[in-house]
Design a protein around this motif. Structure first.
Motif, short mmCIF file in Angstrom:
data_model
loop_
_atom_site.label_atom_id
_atom_site.label_comp_id
_atom_site.label_asym_id
_atom_site.label_seq_id
_atom_site.Cartn_x
_atom_site.Cartn_y
_atom_site.Cartn_z
N LYS A 102 0.84 -1.21 0.00
CA LYS A 102 0.00 0.00 0.00
C LYS A 102 0.86 1.24 0.00
O LYS A 102 0.58 2.21 -0.72
CB LYS A 102 -0.92 -0.01 1.22
CG LYS A 102 -1.93 -1.11 1.20
CD LYS A 102 -2.73 -1.14 2.49
CE LYS A 102 -3.57 -2.41 2.50
NZ LYS A 102 -4.00 -2.77 3.83
N ARG A 103 1.91 1.21 0.79
CA ARG A 103 2.81 2.36 0.84
C ARG A 103 3.54 2.55 -0.48
O ARG A 103 3.72 3.67 -0.95
CB ARG A 103 3.80 2.14 1.97
CG ARG A 103 4.73 3.27 2.15
CD ARG A 103 4.91 3.63 3.60
NE ARG A 103 5.81 4.75 3.65
CZ ARG A 103 7.09 4.64 3.92
NH1 ARG A 103 7.62 3.49 4.19
NH2 ARG A 103 7.85 5.71 3.92
N ARG A 110 6.57 8.98 -7.38
CA ARG A 110 7.91 9.45 -7.03
C ARG A 110 8.97 8.44 -7.48
O ARG A 110 10.02 8.81 -8.00
CB ARG A 110 8.00 9.68 -5.52
CG ARG A 110 9.35 10.22 -5.11
CD ARG A 110 9.43 10.55 -3.63
NE ARG A 110 8.52 11.66 -3.36
CZ ARG A 110 7.70 11.72 -2.32
NH1 ARG A 110 7.65 10.74 -1.46
NH2 ARG A 110 6.93 12.77 -2.14
N VAL A 111 8.70 7.14 -7.31
CA VAL A 111 9.63 6.09 -7.71
C VAL A 111 9.81 6.09 -9.22
O VAL A 111 10.94 6.05 -9.73
CB VAL A 111 9.14 4.72 -7.20
CG1 VAL A 111 9.96 3.59 -7.80
CG2 VAL A 111 9.17 4.66 -5.69
N ILE A 144 15.05 4.04 -5.10
CA ILE A 144 13.82 3.68 -4.38
C ILE A 144 13.99 3.97 -2.89
O ILE A 144 13.08 4.50 -2.25
CB ILE A 144 13.47 2.19 -4.59
CG1 ILE A 144 13.09 1.94 -6.04
CG2 ILE A 144 12.34 1.76 -3.69
CD1 ILE A 144 12.96 0.47 -6.37
N ALA A 145 15.15 3.64 -2.36
CA ALA A 145 15.40 3.89 -0.94
C ALA A 145 15.37 5.37 -0.62
O ALA A 145 14.93 5.78 0.46
CB ALA A 145 16.73 3.28 -0.52
N LEU A 146 15.82 6.21 -1.56
CA LEU A 146 15.76 7.65 -1.34
C LEU A 146 14.33 8.18 -1.45
O LEU A 146 13.95 9.11 -0.74
CB LEU A 146 16.65 8.38 -2.35
CG LEU A 146 18.15 8.21 -2.17
CD1 LEU A 146 18.90 8.84 -3.33
CD2 LEU A 146 18.59 8.81 -0.85
N ALA A 147 13.53 7.58 -2.32
CA ALA A 147 12.17 8.04 -2.53
C ALA A 147 11.24 7.60 -1.42
O ALA A 147 10.30 8.31 -1.07
CB ALA A 147 11.64 7.54 -3.88
N ILE A 148 11.47 6.45 -0.84
CA ILE A 148 10.59 5.89 0.19
C ILE A 148 11.41 5.64 1.44
O ILE A 148 12.28 4.78 1.44
CB ILE A 148 9.92 4.58 -0.28
CG1 ILE A 148 9.16 4.80 -1.56
CG2 ILE A 148 9.02 4.04 0.81
CD1 ILE A 148 8.63 3.52 -2.17
N GLN A 149 11.14 6.38 2.49
CA GLN A 149 11.83 6.20 3.77
C GLN A 149 10.85 5.75 4.83
O GLN A 149 9.78 6.32 4.93
CB GLN A 149 12.50 7.51 4.21
CG GLN A 149 13.69 7.88 3.39
CD GLN A 149 14.84 6.91 3.56
OE1 GLN A 149 15.04 6.36 4.63
NE2 GLN A 149 15.58 6.69 2.49
#
Length: 164
Positions: A102-103, A110-111, A144-149
């Motif tokens: 969901k997240r 953004r990804v 991806i790690a930068l876009a989703i924390q």
């Protein structure tokens, strides 16, 4: 009376000539009996708890089922001199758990934006060989790690990569 004294003397000689029983000293008891027994018990407990002899059979680690999310097809033109080259990719993302889907869907624009910006800067030479694909995979995972924390994606999987 002399006979009684002679009988007592002969009894004393008989007891003196018989071998006397020796008592084990404390040091001997500890060194030769208690210490080896303690070592054997410790080794047995170690083998039992390590699982070699069947200990902790119910404590097997639970392996979570992998959760994958298929991204929409990505089509970008690559940078470089003419002729124009295009890159088409089908990518699946491995997510840490079902709740993270969901997240990921909420953060997907953004990804995809970070993917597009990165992929459009690539040249056809950057995509050659397995080392090139590994660098691209690592960079996509980093973006991806930068876009989703905090990071919820554990791997980027290429399903199809076409350079034309």
């Amino acid at each position: 009376m002399a006979a009684a004294i002679d009988a007592d003397a002969s009894n004393e000689e008989a007891t003196d000539s018989a071998p006397a029983k020796r008592k084990l000293s404390g040091k001997v008891l500890v060194l030769y009996i208690a210490l080896p027994l303690l070592v054997l018990l410790s080794a047995g407990a170690g083998v039992w708890f390590s699982g070699i002899l069947g200990g902790h059979q119910d404590a097997q680690p639970r392996i979570a089922e992998p959760v994958f999310y298929d991204l929409p097809d990505i089509l970008v033109n690559l940078s470089g001199p003419p002729p124009q080259h295009f890159l088409k990719m089908k990518v699946a993302l491995q997510v840490v758990d079902q709740d993270a889907l969901k997240r990921l869907e909420a953060e997907l624009p953004r990804v995809l934006d970070s993917f597009q910006v990165f992929l459009r800067e690539l040249r056809p030479e950057d995509l050659q060989g397995s080392a090139g694909m590994l660098r691209i995979k690592e960079e996509l995972l980093r973006r991806i790690a930068l876009a989703i924390q905090p990071p919820i994606v554990s791997d980027v999987l290429f399903k199809e990569v076409i350079v034309q």
